[in-house]
Design a protein around this motif. Sequence first.
Motif, short mmCIF file in Angstrom:
data_model
loop_
_atom_site.label_atom_id
_atom_site.label_comp_id
_atom_site.label_asym_id
_atom_site.label_seq_id
_atom_site.Cartn_x
_atom_site.Cartn_y
_atom_site.Cartn_z
N GLN A 98 29.75 -36.59 -25.42
CA GLN A 98 30.44 -35.84 -26.47
C GLN A 98 29.57 -34.74 -27.07
O GLN A 98 30.04 -33.63 -27.32
CB GLN A 98 30.89 -36.79 -27.58
N PHE A 99 28.30 -35.06 -27.31
CA PHE A 99 27.46 -34.17 -28.11
C PHE A 99 26.31 -33.52 -27.34
O PHE A 99 25.62 -32.66 -27.88
CB PHE A 99 26.90 -34.94 -29.31
N ASP A 100 26.12 -33.93 -26.08
CA ASP A 100 25.10 -33.29 -25.25
C ASP A 100 25.54 -33.33 -23.79
O ASP A 100 24.90 -33.95 -22.94
CB ASP A 100 23.75 -33.99 -25.42
N PRO A 101 26.66 -32.67 -23.48
CA PRO A 101 27.21 -32.74 -22.12
C PRO A 101 26.26 -32.19 -21.06
O PRO A 101 26.30 -32.64 -19.91
CB PRO A 101 28.50 -31.93 -22.21
N GLU A 102 25.41 -31.25 -21.43
CA GLU A 102 24.46 -30.70 -20.46
C GLU A 102 23.47 -31.77 -20.01
O GLU A 102 23.10 -31.84 -18.84
CB GLU A 102 23.72 -29.50 -21.06
N ASN A 103 23.03 -32.59 -20.94
CA ASN A 103 22.13 -33.69 -20.60
C ASN A 103 22.87 -34.77 -19.82
O ASN A 103 22.36 -35.31 -18.84
CB ASN A 103 21.52 -34.29 -21.87
N TYR A 104 24.09 -35.05 -20.22
CA TYR A 104 24.90 -36.08 -19.56
C TYR A 104 25.10 -35.76 -18.08
O TYR A 104 25.01 -36.65 -17.23
CB TYR A 104 26.24 -36.19 -20.27
N LYS A 105 25.34 -34.52 -17.75
CA LYS A 105 25.70 -34.18 -16.37
C LYS A 105 24.52 -34.21 -15.41
O LYS A 105 24.73 -34.17 -14.19
CB LYS A 105 26.38 -32.81 -16.33
N ILE A 106 23.30 -34.30 -15.91
CA ILE A 106 22.15 -34.41 -14.99
C ILE A 106 21.80 -35.88 -14.73
O ILE A 106 20.73 -36.18 -14.19
CB ILE A 106 20.91 -33.65 -15.51
N HIS A 107 22.68 -36.77 -15.13
CA HIS A 107 22.49 -38.20 -14.89
C HIS A 107 23.56 -38.73 -13.94
O HIS A 107 24.74 -38.38 -14.07
CB HIS A 107 22.55 -38.99 -16.21
N ASN A 108 23.15 -39.56 -13.01
CA ASN A 108 24.07 -40.22 -12.10
C ASN A 108 24.60 -41.48 -12.78
O ASN A 108 23.93 -42.52 -12.79
CB ASN A 108 23.34 -40.57 -10.79
N ILE A 109 25.77 -41.38 -13.34
CA ILE A 109 26.34 -42.49 -14.11
C ILE A 109 26.65 -43.68 -13.20
O ILE A 109 26.52 -44.84 -13.60
CB ILE A 109 27.61 -42.04 -14.86
N ASN A 110 27.03 -43.39 -11.97
CA ASN A 110 27.41 -44.46 -11.04
C ASN A 110 26.27 -45.43 -10.74
O ASN A 110 26.51 -46.61 -10.44
CB ASN A 110 27.93 -43.87 -9.73
#
Length: 251
Positions: A160-172
């Motif tokens: 929600q608040f740091d999507p740029e950081n979120y997208k460099i992580h492999n959530i799977n």
Amino acid sequence: MDNLLTDRAFWVNYWERKRGLSINVPANYLFHKELGTIIKEQQVKTAIELGGFPGYYAVFLKKYFRLDVTLLDYFIHQPITNSLLEANSLQVNEIKVIETDLFKYEPEQRYDLVLSCGLIEHFVDTADIIKRHIGFLKPGGTLFITLPNFKAVNGWFQKQFDPENYKIHNINCMDPELLAGICRAQGLEVIKAGYYGNFSIWLEDEQHKPRLVRLFKKMVWTAGKVFTKVIPFNSRQLSPYIILEARKPAF
């Protein structure tokens, strides 16, 4: 390089933005109990921290357990690591430093303990990056991997608040059973694979976030801490970390 969710330029910029990196690493540093138990029970003498610049865990292992320690990372700015060593009353030559691409490097030696904290989630192919960890292990050696759990409340906060950081992580890859299965497929005995920590949330460069975001984060952090202090438990929904410990056969 398609396996990477980041590149060297990202990490150069990331670390150059950081301030106050030369901390005095405390004896109760995160995961200290787990690492202390491994070192004692497995009589660990040598260790390598992968992707660990500036080297907090390398310093922790040298400072409190006097291990023969190596730090390996894609990006190393030696003055920062030297300053960290000085802040912890260690000499520059007390930790071996290797700056290299893990995907091109052939291990020159094997170690009793191979660890990474916050590394594997930046790669698309989780099995491949774990195999590269295993390549550094001695027979009978221990693999110790930790990563954030962005399938918990903390992950919602990042998205929600740091999507740029979120997208460099492999959530799977943030799945203890997945990680355990990869290790078993490589012939390792899985000692532990699960969620770690009762509750926590964080934001990168929090001081630069909007004031309302910082206030909301503080409210959620406080409420979560109070709740899990009253009813402490590890869970996929709340725990901020995932921890994996596995052992290579001795023969």
